[in-house]
Design an enzyme around this catalytic site. Structure first.
Site, PDB file in Angstrom:
ATOM      1  N   ASP A 142      13.616   9.424 -89.010  1.00  0.00           N
ATOM      2  CA  ASP A 142      13.033   8.625 -90.236  1.00  0.00           C
ATOM      3  C   ASP A 142      12.354   9.111 -91.163  1.00  0.00           C
ATOM      4  OD1 ASP A 142      12.773   5.847 -91.059  1.00  0.00           O
ATOM      5  OD2 ASP A 142      10.992   5.408 -89.694  1.00  0.00           O
ATOM      6  N   HIS A 214      22.497   0.805 -91.676  1.00  0.00           N
ATOM      7  CA  HIS A 214      21.076   0.681 -92.380  1.00  0.00           C
ATOM      8  C   HIS A 214      21.009   1.389 -93.358  1.00  0.00           C
ATOM      9  CE1 HIS A 214      16.816   0.059 -92.634  1.00  0.00           C
ATOM     10  NE2 HIS A 214      16.680   1.072 -92.418  1.00  0.00           N
TER      11      HIS A 214
HETATM   12  C1  HEM Z   1      16.111   4.892 -93.948  1.00  0.00           C
HETATM   13  C2  HEM Z   1      15.025   3.722 -89.466  1.00  0.00           C
HETATM   14  C3  HEM Z   1      13.509  -0.687 -91.101  1.00  0.00           C
HETATM   15  C4  HEM Z   1      14.050   0.935 -95.695  1.00  0.00           C
HETATM   16  C5  HEM Z   1      16.178   4.713 -92.573  1.00  0.00           C
HETATM   17  C6  HEM Z   1      16.606   5.891 -91.669  1.00  0.00           C
HETATM   18  C7  HEM Z   1      16.228   5.521 -90.427  1.00  0.00           C
HETATM   19  C8  HEM Z   1      15.555   4.342 -90.627  1.00  0.00           C
HETATM   20  C9  HEM Z   1      16.622   6.286 -89.101  1.00  0.00           C
HETATM   21  C10 HEM Z   1      17.445   7.117 -92.068  1.00  0.00           C
HETATM   22  C11 HEM Z   1      16.700   8.043 -92.479  1.00  0.00           C
HETATM   23  C12 HEM Z   1      15.689   8.285 -93.585  1.00  0.00           C
HETATM   24  O1  HEM Z   1      16.217   8.298 -94.810  1.00  0.00           O
HETATM   25  O2  HEM Z   1      14.608   7.905 -93.488  1.00  0.00           O
HETATM   26  C13 HEM Z   1      14.551   2.158 -89.540  1.00  0.00           C
HETATM   27  C14 HEM Z   1      14.216   1.428 -88.361  1.00  0.00           C
HETATM   28  C15 HEM Z   1      13.695   0.335 -88.979  1.00  0.00           C
HETATM   29  C16 HEM Z   1      13.727   0.350 -90.262  1.00  0.00           C
HETATM   30  C17 HEM Z   1      14.128   1.990 -87.029  1.00  0.00           C
HETATM   31  C18 HEM Z   1      13.336  -0.927 -88.075  1.00  0.00           C
HETATM   32  C19 HEM Z   1      13.677  -1.405 -86.872  1.00  0.00           C
HETATM   33  C20 HEM Z   1      13.672  -0.621 -92.491  1.00  0.00           C
HETATM   34  C21 HEM Z   1      13.152  -1.514 -93.338  1.00  0.00           C
HETATM   35  C22 HEM Z   1      13.384  -1.274 -94.760  1.00  0.00           C
HETATM   36  C23 HEM Z   1      14.033   0.310 -94.619  1.00  0.00           C
HETATM   37  C24 HEM Z   1      12.600  -3.194 -93.116  1.00  0.00           C
HETATM   38  C25 HEM Z   1      13.089  -1.858 -95.890  1.00  0.00           C
HETATM   39  C26 HEM Z   1      12.102  -2.923 -96.384  1.00  0.00           C
HETATM   40  C27 HEM Z   1      14.763   1.969 -95.659  1.00  0.00           C
HETATM   41  C28 HEM Z   1      15.129   2.975 -96.651  1.00  0.00           C
HETATM   42  C29 HEM Z   1      15.710   4.216 -96.290  1.00  0.00           C
HETATM   43  C30 HEM Z   1      15.559   3.854 -94.723  1.00  0.00           C
HETATM   44  C31 HEM Z   1      14.976   2.563 -98.397  1.00  0.00           C
HETATM   45  C32 HEM Z   1      16.459   5.224 -97.135  1.00  0.00           C
HETATM   46  C33 HEM Z   1      17.691   4.777 -97.562  1.00  0.00           C
HETATM   47  C34 HEM Z   1      18.640   5.849 -98.222  1.00  0.00           C
HETATM   48  O3  HEM Z   1      18.261   5.834 -99.477  1.00  0.00           O
HETATM   49  O4  HEM Z   1      19.138   6.921 -97.748  1.00  0.00           O
HETATM   50  N1  HEM Z   1      15.403   3.955 -91.944  1.00  0.00           N
HETATM   51  N2  HEM Z   1      14.365   1.552 -90.633  1.00  0.00           N
HETATM   52  N3  HEM Z   1      13.859   0.563 -93.283  1.00  0.00           N
HETATM   53  N4  HEM Z   1      15.307   2.764 -94.411  1.00  0.00           N
HETATM   54 FE1  HEM Z   1      14.870   2.198 -92.556  1.00  0.00          FE
END
Ligand code: HEM
Ligand code: MG
Length: 299
Positions: A142, A214
């Protein structure tokens, strides 16, 4: 002065192994001066820990009626076309405490709690930790797509010339994972849910990337501009209840709310975030993190 020197300390540091989150409600009958005095005590420097303070919309307006960041609002419950919802637990103050060593962070947590105890009631008191390779408890890394360098500053800080410049809009959301359900998926299915490979952490490409992943829901471009935010989430919890405390900073609030609407399936393209099948939002709040200069003026 560059943005970097005026934002609150710790915001742009590389994440340490330990974090703690305190969300607090301003107690009725406590006046502005007493609250500000308590915050001043709370944020005193502690060796080995960073302490930042953020304000809910109502608290900011009461403490600082002269000006406000244009987009600051309380977080209201969001209901999704996908049948899921994101509740609000909006309160008045958010203390983000983090560092490398759990003991140093705990010293700071106790300092904050002791300073605030006569003025506020805790509505959330949660400790987080950095897991191996910055992996979430689902096992996926993450934070990878976080912007870096100057792009990080641009994505994170309210620009010069706007009210609150050098500060940030902040969103916090406690997610409870259903890891037993997630573990029933094949590796391929898990990767389709996230949008990256699990062990090598490579973004899925082309037809391999489902619109319901996601990453596909949160990687947003508007008029050709990537709507980047800066995430500092950590895992939290124990044997029975655990998940991710989502914490993100942005130069405007729309970047965050669009991502939430896209996760919930509210943006008209018929897709929602399949991650929500395996994790439930328990809380949600918007905050303003003033620059160090604005904080010192206030205190
Ligand atoms: C990407 C996990 C909630 C916004 C990711 C990634 C994971 C992850 C594993 C891919 C690796 C990375 O680029 O960080 C989670 C989990 C969540 C969660 C387990 C809750 C259960 C959220 C929420 C938001 C969010 C609520 C927005 C308000 C983002 C964004 C990316 C991302 C902006 C990068 C997308 C990109 O440009 O590639 N998240 N996330 N995430 N997440 Fe989450
Ligand atoms: Mg991308």
């Amino acid at each position: 002065m560059s943005n970097q020197t005026i934002c609150q300390p710790g915001l742009l540091e590389e994440p340490g192994r330990s974090a703690h989150y305190l969300e607090m409600q301003w107690r009725q009958g406590v006046d502005n001066a007493s609250l500000l005095q308590a915050i001043k005590q709370a944020v005193r420097h502690v060796e080995g820990a960073w302490i930042a303070v953020c304000f809910g919309a109502d608290a900011w307006d009461r403490l600082n009626p002269q000006w406000r960041p244009a987009q600051l609002v309380p977080f209201s419950e969001m209901i999704g076309e996908n049948g899921y919802s994101m509740p609000s637990n909006q309160s008045d103050l958010f203390f983000w405490i983090h560092g490398e060593d759990r003991g140093d962070v705990m010293d700071a947590v106790l300092q904050v709690h002791d300073a605030m105890r006569d003025c506020t009631d805790c509505v959330l008191d949660l400790s987080g930790f950095k897991n191996r390779e910055a992996r979430d408890l689902t096992g996926f890394v993450d934070g990878t797509a976080n912007p870096e360098g100057d792009k990080r500053l641009d994505a994170t800080l309210i620009p010069q010339g706007e009210a609150g410049c050098g500060g940030s809009y902040v969103f916090t959301q406690e997610w409870k994972h259903h890891l037993q359900d997630f573990a029933k998926l094949s590796l391929h299915e898990q990767q389709q849910v996230i949008g990256r490979t699990k062990s090598d952490n490579i973004e899925l490409e082309g037809d391999d990337m489902p619109p319901t992943s996601h990453v596909a829901r949160t990687d947003v471009k508007l008029d050709g501009v990537a709507q980047k935010i800066y995430r500092r989430s950590t895992p939290y919890g124990g044997a029975d209840e655990h998940g991710l405390y989502f914490l993100a900073f942005a130069c405007n609030l729309t970047r965050i709310s669009i991502q939430l609407e896209r996760m919930l399936g509210n943006t008209g393209d018929g897709f929602s975030d399949h991650l929500m099948k395996y994790s439930t939002a328990l809380t949600g709040a918007y905050w303003f993190m003033p620059s160090q200069a604005d904080l010192e003026t206030l205190l």
